[in-house]
Design an enzyme around this catalytic site. Structure first.
Site, PDB file in Angstrom:
ATOM      1  N   SER A   1      59.844 -62.519  39.955  1.00 26.06           N
ATOM      2  CA  SER A   1      59.930 -61.060  39.944  1.00 26.06           C
ATOM      3  C   SER A   1      59.314 -60.507  38.655  1.00 26.06           C
ATOM      4  O   SER A   1      58.961 -61.253  37.751  1.00 26.06           O
ATOM      5  CB  SER A   1      61.398 -60.610  40.040  1.00 26.06           C
ATOM      6  OG  SER A   1      62.066 -60.853  38.813  1.00 26.06           O
TER       7      SER A   1
ATOM      8  N   SER B   1      60.834 -58.593  36.371  1.00 19.12           N
ATOM      9  CA  SER B   1      61.842 -58.097  35.433  1.00 19.12           C
ATOM     10  C   SER B   1      61.543 -58.449  33.984  1.00 19.12           C
ATOM     11  O   SER B   1      62.103 -57.848  33.071  1.00 19.12           O
ATOM     12  CB  SER B   1      63.228 -58.642  35.810  1.00 19.12           C
ATOM     13  OG  SER B   1      63.310 -60.032  35.554  1.00 19.12           O
TER      14      SER B   1
END
Length: 305
Positions: A88, A90
């Site tokens: 991801s 993040s």
């Protein structure tokens, strides 16, 4: 998935090693004894017949062949380095989707690969480390974030600004004050989220300088923040034996602000390097599957800060 792989690796190593050991101590001597008896009764026993008598079974041969390789992989993966893939965004801009990283397993203590019990204490996380850990709410999932708060620290995140008050030494009277974490602007628009140009800052976290992203078009979801005792929203005091972590992509990261702290027992290791980085830019409409890379980002290979 990683936990299941570790268990399978341990079981295969143990089973292949035990089969090889049993053959060496029990079955191989019996085959040699059988060969000696055959040679005593048949003076002209052929080389082919002798080889057939002492030949090990297929399962023993396979175990003898794979045991050293599997044992080496188990030791390397469990106690030295383990590869991970970034799934991801993040941790953008530090880590991008498609980065494959190496995690140093011995940075935060050697643990057994199945029950994850501490075997040897080799060190603790430092402020600014990029750490991999077992997600506290579901330990089957591996998370990667940056260590912000150490045990005893007071962390405040308010108006998208980070403040840290370092823990007061035991018995100390001159305790550190709450200080704003310094950051300077780098650019805007290099990264976008929902067509909003993100602000990129260079942040100084202790001795570590790294970049973060802020989404100016997104408010703070303070109603979802983790509440600790009677502290104000966005204020956290890190308990002993636990750590406060955040993603570098501050407005696109589910981290300690939302679910609390990372127990020391959940730590897996320190992310130290990107060993390869792939681009995945295919769409479902393309002929090739989306999991096949479209390119290699060689410029991203190297250490992590």
């Amino acid at each position: 998935m990683a936990a299941y792989f570790s268990l399978i690796l341990v079981l295969v190593t143990l089973s292949s090693g035990l089969i090889w050991l049993f053959d060496s101590l029990v079955l191989a001597p019996k085959r040699q004894q059988k060969l000696a008896m055959a040679q005593a009764t048949q003076a002209d026993i052929s080389e082919e017949s002798a080889e057939k008598i002492v030949r090990e079974s297929a399962i023993v041969e396979t175990s003898r062949s794979i045991f050293p390789v599997i044992a080496f992989v188990l030791i390397l993966r469990s106690f030295i380095y383990e590869p991970f893939q970034i799934p991801s965004g993040s941790m953008m801009p530090t880590l991008l989707v498609g980065d494959f990283i190496l995690v140093e397993k011995f940075s935060y203590g050697l643990k057994d690969p199945v029950w994850r019990s501490q075997l040897v204490d080799t060190g603790k996380p430092e402020r600014g480390d990029v750490a991999v850990f077992k997600y506290p709410e579901n330990p089957k999932i591996d998370y990667i974030k940056r260590v912000i708060g150490l045990p005893g620290d007071r962390v405040v995140y308010r108006n998208k600004e980070l403040y840290i008050q370092k823990s007061c030494p035991e018995g100390g009277t001159d305790c550190p004050k709450l200080e704003k974490v310094a950051r300077v602007g780098v650019n805007q628009g290099e990264f976008n989220q929902d067509n909003i140009p993100l602000l990129r800052y260079k942040e100084q976290l202790g001795d570590v300088t790294h970049d973060i992203l802020i989404n100016p078009g997104r408010g703070e979801p303070t109603s979802f923040y983790y509440r600790e005792n009677n502290l104000a929203v966005g204020e956290f005091v890190v308990p002993e034996g636990q750590y406060f972590v955040m993603g570098d992509n501050r407005d696109n990261s589910t981290d300690s602000r939302f679910w609390g702290f990372v127990p020391e027992a959940n730590l897996v290791g320190k992310a130290v390097a990107i060993w390869i980085s792939f681009e995945f830019e295919r769409t479902p409409a393309d002929f090739l599957p989306t999991w096949i890379p479209t390119g290699v980002r060689f410029n991203r290979v190297g250490g992590i800060v």
